[in-house]
Write a protein that holds these residues in place. Structure first.
Motif, PDB file in Angstrom:
ATOM      1  N   THR A   1     -12.225  13.969  12.751  1.00 41.18           N
ATOM      2  CA  THR A   1     -11.144  14.531  11.949  1.00 41.18           C
ATOM      3  C   THR A   1      -9.870  13.835  12.390  1.00 41.18           C
ATOM      4  O   THR A   1      -9.425  14.009  13.523  1.00 41.18           O
ATOM      5  CB  THR A   1     -11.033  16.046  12.171  1.00 41.18           C
ATOM      6  OG1 THR A   1     -12.330  16.622  11.990  1.00 41.18           O
ATOM      7  CG2 THR A   1     -10.065  16.680  11.196  1.00 41.18           C
ATOM      8  N   VAL A   2      -9.294  13.036  11.485  1.00 37.89           N
ATOM      9  CA  VAL A   2      -8.130  12.229  11.829  1.00 37.89           C
ATOM     10  C   VAL A   2      -6.892  12.824  11.158  1.00 37.89           C
ATOM     11  O   VAL A   2      -6.862  12.997   9.935  1.00 37.89           O
ATOM     12  CB  VAL A   2      -8.321  10.759  11.385  1.00 37.89           C
ATOM     13  CG1 VAL A   2      -7.118   9.922  11.752  1.00 37.89           C
ATOM     14  CG2 VAL A   2      -9.584  10.188  11.979  1.00 37.89           C
TER      15      VAL A   2
ATOM     16  N   GLY B   1     -10.308   1.501  11.540  1.00 42.35           N
ATOM     17  CA  GLY B   1      -9.223   0.511  11.581  1.00 42.35           C
ATOM     18  C   GLY B   1      -8.122   0.761  10.552  1.00 42.35           C
ATOM     19  O   GLY B   1      -6.943   0.760  10.894  1.00 42.35           O
ATOM     20  N   PRO B   2      -8.471   1.002   9.277  1.00 42.49           N
ATOM     21  CA  PRO B   2      -7.426   1.224   8.269  1.00 42.49           C
ATOM     22  C   PRO B   2      -6.580   2.470   8.522  1.00 42.49           C
ATOM     23  O   PRO B   2      -5.488   2.607   7.975  1.00 42.49           O
ATOM     24  CB  PRO B   2      -8.220   1.393   6.963  1.00 42.49           C
ATOM     25  CG  PRO B   2      -9.523   0.749   7.210  1.00 42.49           C
ATOM     26  CD  PRO B   2      -9.795   0.901   8.669  1.00 42.49           C
ATOM     27  N   LEU B   3      -7.078   3.382   9.375  1.00 43.22           N
ATOM     28  CA  LEU B   3      -6.313   4.591   9.684  1.00 43.22           C
ATOM     29  C   LEU B   3      -5.389   4.389  10.879  1.00 43.22           C
ATOM     30  O   LEU B   3      -4.714   5.322  11.315  1.00 43.22           O
ATOM     31  CB  LEU B   3      -7.272   5.757   9.974  1.00 43.22           C
ATOM     32  CG  LEU B   3      -8.252   6.091   8.852  1.00 43.22           C
ATOM     33  CD1 LEU B   3      -9.256   7.116   9.310  1.00 43.22           C
ATOM     34  CD2 LEU B   3      -7.501   6.598   7.636  1.00 43.22           C
ATOM     35  N   GLY B   4      -5.378   3.174  11.417  1.00 44.06           N
ATOM     36  CA  GLY B   4      -4.492   2.866  12.533  1.00 44.06           C
ATOM     37  C   GLY B   4      -5.019   3.327  13.870  1.00 44.06           C
ATOM     38  O   GLY B   4      -4.243   3.587  14.785  1.00 44.06           O
TER      39      GLY B   4
ATOM     40  N   LYS C   1      -8.058  13.206   7.293  1.00 43.81           N
ATOM     41  CA  LYS C   1      -9.196  12.420   6.836  1.00 43.81           C
ATOM     42  C   LYS C   1     -10.403  12.785   7.690  1.00 43.81           C
ATOM     43  O   LYS C   1     -10.296  12.932   8.903  1.00 43.81           O
ATOM     44  CB  LYS C   1      -8.910  10.925   7.004  1.00 43.81           C
ATOM     45  CG  LYS C   1      -7.890  10.382   6.047  1.00 43.81           C
ATOM     46  CD  LYS C   1      -8.507   9.263   5.259  1.00 43.81           C
ATOM     47  CE  LYS C   1      -7.475   8.510   4.468  1.00 43.81           C
ATOM     48  NZ  LYS C   1      -7.383   8.900   3.095  1.00 43.81           N
ATOM     49  N   ILE C   2     -11.559  12.932   7.043  1.00 42.19           N
ATOM     50  CA  ILE C   2     -12.790  13.271   7.746  1.00 42.19           C
ATOM     51  C   ILE C   2     -13.773  12.115   7.588  1.00 42.19           C
ATOM     52  O   ILE C   2     -14.041  11.666   6.470  1.00 42.19           O
ATOM     53  CB  ILE C   2     -13.385  14.588   7.207  1.00 42.19           C
ATOM     54  CG1 ILE C   2     -12.444  15.733   7.540  1.00 42.19           C
ATOM     55  CG2 ILE C   2     -14.763  14.830   7.801  1.00 42.19           C
ATOM     56  CD1 ILE C   2     -12.847  17.054   6.962  1.00 42.19           C
TER      57      ILE C   2
ATOM     58  N   PRO D   1       0.836  -1.200   0.000  1.00 44.10           N
ATOM     59  CA  PRO D   1       0.000   0.000   0.000  1.00 44.10           C
ATOM     60  C   PRO D   1       0.872   1.252   0.000  1.00 44.10           C
ATOM     61  O   PRO D   1       2.052   1.193   0.353  1.00 44.10           O
ATOM     62  CB  PRO D   1      -0.789  -0.117   1.306  1.00 44.10           C
ATOM     63  CG  PRO D   1      -0.008  -1.042   2.161  1.00 44.10           C
ATOM     64  CD  PRO D   1       0.739  -1.952   1.238  1.00 44.10           C
ATOM     65  N   PRO D   2       0.306   2.386  -0.405  1.00 43.01           N
ATOM     66  CA  PRO D   2       1.111   3.606  -0.427  1.00 43.01           C
ATOM     67  C   PRO D   2       1.563   4.007   0.981  1.00 43.01           C
ATOM     68  O   PRO D   2       0.941   3.636   1.972  1.00 43.01           O
ATOM     69  CB  PRO D   2       0.173   4.654  -1.021  1.00 43.01           C
ATOM     70  CG  PRO D   2      -1.185   4.089  -0.867  1.00 43.01           C
ATOM     71  CD  PRO D   2      -1.045   2.604  -0.856  1.00 43.01           C
ATOM     72  N   LYS D   3       2.645   4.767   1.039  1.00 45.43           N
ATOM     73  CA  LYS D   3       3.218   5.194   2.319  1.00 45.43           C
ATOM     74  C   LYS D   3       2.222   6.101   3.048  1.00 45.43           C
ATOM     75  O   LYS D   3       1.575   6.932   2.442  1.00 45.43           O
ATOM     76  CB  LYS D   3       4.534   5.944   2.053  1.00 45.43           C
ATOM     77  CG  LYS D   3       5.331   6.254   3.293  1.00 45.43           C
ATOM     78  CD  LYS D   3       6.141   5.058   3.739  1.00 45.43           C
ATOM     79  CE  LYS D   3       7.019   5.449   4.918  1.00 45.43           C
ATOM     80  NZ  LYS D   3       6.566   4.861   6.143  1.00 45.43           N
ATOM     81  N   PHE D   4       2.143   5.954   4.365  1.00 41.96           N
ATOM     82  CA  PHE D   4       1.217   6.726   5.186  1.00 41.96           C
ATOM     83  C   PHE D   4       1.733   8.154   5.348  1.00 41.96           C
ATOM     84  O   PHE D   4       2.874   8.366   5.756  1.00 41.96           O
ATOM     85  CB  PHE D   4       1.076   6.042   6.552  1.00 41.96           C
ATOM     86  CG  PHE D   4       0.188   6.781   7.511  1.00 41.96           C
ATOM     87  CD1 PHE D   4      -1.179   6.835   7.301  1.00 41.96           C
ATOM     88  CD2 PHE D   4       0.709   7.428   8.615  1.00 41.96           C
ATOM     89  CE1 PHE D   4      -1.997   7.512   8.179  1.00 41.96           C
ATOM     90  CE2 PHE D   4      -0.101   8.103   9.493  1.00 41.96           C
ATOM     91  CZ  PHE D   4      -1.457   8.142   9.280  1.00 41.96           C
ATOM     92  N   ASP D   5       0.894   9.130   4.982  1.00 42.99           N
ATOM     93  CA  ASP D   5       1.278  10.547   5.112  1.00 42.99           C
ATOM     94  C   ASP D   5       0.768  11.074   6.450  1.00 42.99           C
ATOM     95  O   ASP D   5      -0.444  11.143   6.663  1.00 42.99           O
ATOM     96  CB  ASP D   5       0.681  11.353   3.948  1.00 42.99           C
ATOM     97  CG  ASP D   5       1.059  12.815   4.011  1.00 42.99           C
ATOM     98  OD1 ASP D   5       2.038  13.150   4.704  1.00 42.99           O
ATOM     99  OD2 ASP D   5       0.368  13.629   3.358  1.00 42.99           O
ATOM    100  N   PRO D   6       1.664  11.480   7.375  1.00 41.82           N
ATOM    101  CA  PRO D   6       1.211  11.918   8.695  1.00 41.82           C
ATOM    102  C   PRO D   6       0.445  13.242   8.682  1.00 41.82           C
ATOM    103  O   PRO D   6      -0.324  13.514   9.593  1.00 41.82           O
ATOM    104  CB  PRO D   6       2.500  12.045   9.510  1.00 41.82           C
ATOM    105  CG  PRO D   6       3.583  12.161   8.508  1.00 41.82           C
ATOM    106  CD  PRO D   6       3.113  11.463   7.275  1.00 41.82           C
ATOM    107  N   ASN D   7       0.630  14.072   7.666  1.00 38.67           N
ATOM    108  CA  ASN D   7      -0.039  15.378   7.631  1.00 38.67           C
ATOM    109  C   ASN D   7      -1.398  15.332   6.942  1.00 38.67           C
ATOM    110  O   ASN D   7      -2.102  16.326   6.919  1.00 38.67           O
ATOM    111  CB  ASN D   7       0.852  16.411   6.929  1.00 38.67           C
ATOM    112  CG  ASN D   7       2.124  16.652   7.718  1.00 38.67           C
ATOM    113  OD1 ASN D   7       2.121  16.588   8.940  1.00 38.67           O
ATOM    114  ND2 ASN D   7       3.204  16.893   7.021  1.00 38.67           N
ATOM    115  N   GLU D   8      -1.741  14.190   6.354  1.00 42.36           N
ATOM    116  CA  GLU D   8      -3.014  14.077   5.641  1.00 42.36           C
ATOM    117  C   GLU D   8      -4.175  14.089   6.650  1.00 42.36           C
ATOM    118  O   GLU D   8      -4.127  13.444   7.686  1.00 42.36           O
ATOM    119  CB  GLU D   8      -3.039  12.779   4.841  1.00 42.36           C
ATOM    120  CG  GLU D   8      -4.255  12.643   3.970  1.00 42.36           C
ATOM    121  CD  GLU D   8      -4.272  11.335   3.209  1.00 42.36           C
ATOM    122  OE1 GLU D   8      -5.065  11.245   2.266  1.00 42.36           O
ATOM    123  OE2 GLU D   8      -3.525  10.418   3.559  1.00 42.36           O
TER     124      GLU D   8
END
Length: 165
Positions: A63-64, A33-36, A11-12, A2-9
């Motif tokens: 807001t994650v 779950g998929p957002l950790g 998600k709502i 999967p693509p690398k996790f971007d910490p600044n992204e």
């Protein structure tokens, strides 16, 4: 991979929850779950944030960012009207198909309209007030002793003056 996790992204996630109750973690798990994130911890955060809306179904916005979830309550028009009735909290499992009957003040309608204004599709504030009055009609309450439909007709005829915002 999967693509690398971007910490600044950011998600709502929007979901419906019952105020003051920890929702089923099985329904939260596929969303967070998929957002950790831990569904159990998120459920407890939602229950804490919706404590004052006890027993009402309410929309919650998560807001994650950087695996940190911030919980915001987005009340619906019906939830605002039912809350204005100041009914005692009920047990959802025992009391079904409750009929809301009571009298609320026009100020409560104005307050609900101001909260809902950014999400309203009406051109002006009186249109938003009419939307809230329609919700009050479907909930089954009266406003200052009058039926909501009478007030809607008065606003449309120009007999009843709404404040600007």
């Amino acid at each position: 991979m999967p693509p690398k996790f971007d910490p600044n992204e950011i998600k709502i996630i929007k979901l419906r929850a019952i105020g003051g109750e920890v929702g089923a973690t099985s329904s939260l798990a596929p969303k967070v779950g998929p957002l950790g994130l831990s569904p159990k911890k998120i459920g407890e955060d939602i229950a804490k944030a919706t404590g004052e809306w006890k027993g009402l179904k309410i929309t919650v916005q998560l807001t994650v960012q950087n695996r940190q979830a911030k919980v915001e309550v987005c009340p619906s028009a019906a939830a605002l009207v039912i809350r204005a009735l100041k009914e005692p909290p009920r047990d959802r499992k025992k009391v079904k198909n409750v009929k809301h009957h009571g009298n609320i003040k026009m100020d409560d309608i104005y307050y609900a309209a101001r909260v809902m204004r950014p999400r309203s599709l009406a051109k002006n504030f009186s249109g938003t007030v009419c939307e809230i009055l329609g919700t009050a009609r479907s909930v089954g309450c009266t406003i200052d002793g009058q039926t909501p439909q009478d007030l809607i007709d008065q606003i449309k005829d120009g007999e009843f003056e709404c404040p600007d915002e």
